[in-house]
Structure formats: C-alpha cells, structure tokens
Design an enzyme around this catalytic site. Structure first.
Site, mmCIF file in Angstrom:
data_model
loop_
_atom_site.group_PDB
_atom_site.id
_atom_site.type_symbol
_atom_site.label_atom_id
_atom_site.label_comp_id
_atom_site.label_asym_id
_atom_site.label_seq_id
_atom_site.Cartn_x
_atom_site.Cartn_y
_atom_site.Cartn_z
ATOM 1 N N ASN A 114 -12.767 38.007 68.614
ATOM 2 C CA ASN A 114 -12.850 36.705 67.936
ATOM 3 C C ASN A 114 -11.928 36.593 66.721
ATOM 4 O O ASN A 114 -12.222 35.873 65.771
ATOM 5 C CB ASN A 114 -14.311 36.384 67.589
ATOM 6 C CG ASN A 114 -14.937 37.431 66.698
ATOM 7 O OD1 ASN A 114 -14.284 38.387 66.312
ATOM 8 N ND2 ASN A 114 -16.202 37.244 66.373
ATOM 9 N N HIS A 117 -12.365 38.930 60.937
ATOM 10 C CA HIS A 117 -13.585 39.389 60.264
ATOM 11 C C HIS A 117 -13.579 38.831 58.861
ATOM 12 O O HIS A 117 -12.514 38.737 58.237
ATOM 13 C CB HIS A 117 -13.619 40.925 60.179
ATOM 14 C CG HIS A 117 -14.657 41.420 59.200
ATOM 15 N ND1 HIS A 117 -15.967 41.610 59.551
ATOM 16 C CD2 HIS A 117 -14.570 41.689 57.852
ATOM 17 C CE1 HIS A 117 -16.649 41.993 58.467
ATOM 18 N NE2 HIS A 117 -15.827 42.060 57.437
HETATM 19 P P1 GDP Z 1 -19.384 37.986 62.197
HETATM 20 O O1 GDP Z 1 -19.900 38.268 60.806
HETATM 21 O O2 GDP Z 1 -19.245 36.517 62.496
HETATM 22 O O3 GDP Z 1 -18.085 38.731 62.487
HETATM 23 O O4 GDP Z 1 -20.476 38.503 63.249
HETATM 24 P P2 GDP Z 1 -21.453 39.781 63.304
HETATM 25 O O5 GDP Z 1 -21.517 40.466 61.961
HETATM 26 O O6 GDP Z 1 -22.717 39.339 63.925
HETATM 27 O O7 GDP Z 1 -20.734 40.751 64.351
HETATM 28 C C1 GDP Z 1 -19.645 41.545 63.981
HETATM 29 C C2 GDP Z 1 -18.640 41.520 65.092
HETATM 30 O O8 GDP Z 1 -19.202 42.180 66.238
HETATM 31 C C3 GDP Z 1 -18.242 40.144 65.619
HETATM 32 O O9 GDP Z 1 -17.272 39.501 64.847
HETATM 33 C C4 GDP Z 1 -17.747 40.465 67.016
HETATM 34 O O10 GDP Z 1 -16.407 40.990 66.990
HETATM 35 C C5 GDP Z 1 -18.701 41.574 67.433
HETATM 36 N N1 GDP Z 1 -19.836 41.033 68.220
HETATM 37 C C6 GDP Z 1 -20.891 40.306 67.773
HETATM 38 N N2 GDP Z 1 -21.706 39.970 68.782
HETATM 39 C C7 GDP Z 1 -21.161 40.500 69.914
HETATM 40 C C8 GDP Z 1 -21.531 40.499 71.297
HETATM 41 O O11 GDP Z 1 -22.544 39.936 71.692
HETATM 42 N N3 GDP Z 1 -20.688 41.171 72.158
HETATM 43 C C9 GDP Z 1 -19.559 41.817 71.727
HETATM 44 N N4 GDP Z 1 -18.772 42.455 72.624
HETATM 45 N N5 GDP Z 1 -19.182 41.825 70.441
HETATM 46 C C10 GDP Z 1 -19.964 41.174 69.543
#
Ligand code: GDP
Length: 140
Positions: A114, A117
C-alpha cells in the site's frame, strides 16, 4: 496546533514503480516539509524489528518479506499536526477504502502493498524517527 515530525516510508511497491516524486509532491502540496530523506534497502530482520508491534498478526511474515523486497525511501515529514495530516494524505490502509485523491487511493496495489507507511502517534513517531535517523541528519 503544534509543529510535529512524523516518520514516513515510501514502500517497495512504490519505489519499484518510480513513484517517489509523485508521492513526495502529495506531501509537499499538503504543507508537509521533507526535512530528512534517504533511500535504503532493509533486511528482513530490520523490517521485522520495525514492525515488531505486528509480530502476532497473520500477515507479519509477508509484510517483512515485502518491506525487504526492494529499496524503500525513509523520510521525516514536518508540519503543523504532521502526524494526523500525513495519515490523511496517505488514506486508509486498504486502498479500496481510501478516500479519493489520497496516496493509497491513487497508487496502492493492495492492503499489504500500500505504497506508504506513516507513524500513528507522537510516541511512535519519536521511536520510528530514531530507528532510521540520527539527530545530525534532521536539518529542518
Ligand atoms: P497502517 O498504519 O495504515 O500502515 O496499517 P497497520 O498498522 O494496520 O498495518 C501495517 C501494515 O501492515 C500496513 O500498512 C500493510 O502494509 C500491512 N497490512 C495490514 N493489514 C494487512 C493484511 O490484512 N494483509 C497484508 N498482507 N498486509 C497487511
């Protein structure tokens, strides 16, 4: 609102597609100042340490592999309310949920790959900035 600093990473899916400049333009257009920036190649172990908070999540191994799969651009963004502002510019974690015009809506490939970060709170921003940059590298 106070001037803050936040840690940003342009992830491998974006560096692979040569999107660093387009993503940086989004930050600068939103009034975020790039006060430190470097392009580095993380090892899987370094990515794992950075994302240690997600260790128990099912996607942890995939996330660490991905973050070590190509160079990333780590950067410090500065501005009024920079932490929340950057989260707004980034958009929701899943690009399918990201608001139009956000980085993830325009560029992200999937919930995992995505593009960016961004730190989520002042405490995490301080720890994440110190993980990648020394005080001498933060020139304002
Ligand atoms: P952020 O703070 O928006 O980056 O989201 P989070 O802290 O929840 O997650 C950290 C990172 O883990 C995300 O930016 C994604 O790259 C990865 N990630 C989160 N959820 C998923 C998922 O369901 N599947 C996979 N493959 N990666 C995920």
């Amino acid at each position: 609102m106070a001037v803050e600093r936040t840690l940003s990473i342009i992830k491998p899916d974006a560096t692979n597609r040569n999107l660093t400049g387009k993503i940086n333009a989004k930050f600068e257009d939103a009034g975020l100042r790039i006060v430190a920036q470097k392009r580095i190649q993380l090892t899987k172990a370094q990515a794992g340490e950075f994302y240690a908070v997600h260790k128990e999540r099912p996607f942890y191994d995939e996330l660490c592999e991905f973050m070590a799969s190509a160079p990333v651009v780590v950067q410090v963004l500065e501005g009024e309310g920079a932490i929340a502002k950057n989260r707004d510019v980034m958009g929701a974690t899943n690009p399918a949920d990201a608001a139009p015009g956000t980085i993830r809506a325009e560029f992200a490939e999937s919930v995992g790959e995505n593009s960016v970060h961004g730190s989520d709170a002042p405490e995490t921003a301080a720890v994440e900035i110190a993980y990648f940059f020394s005080g001498l590298e933060l020139v304002g």
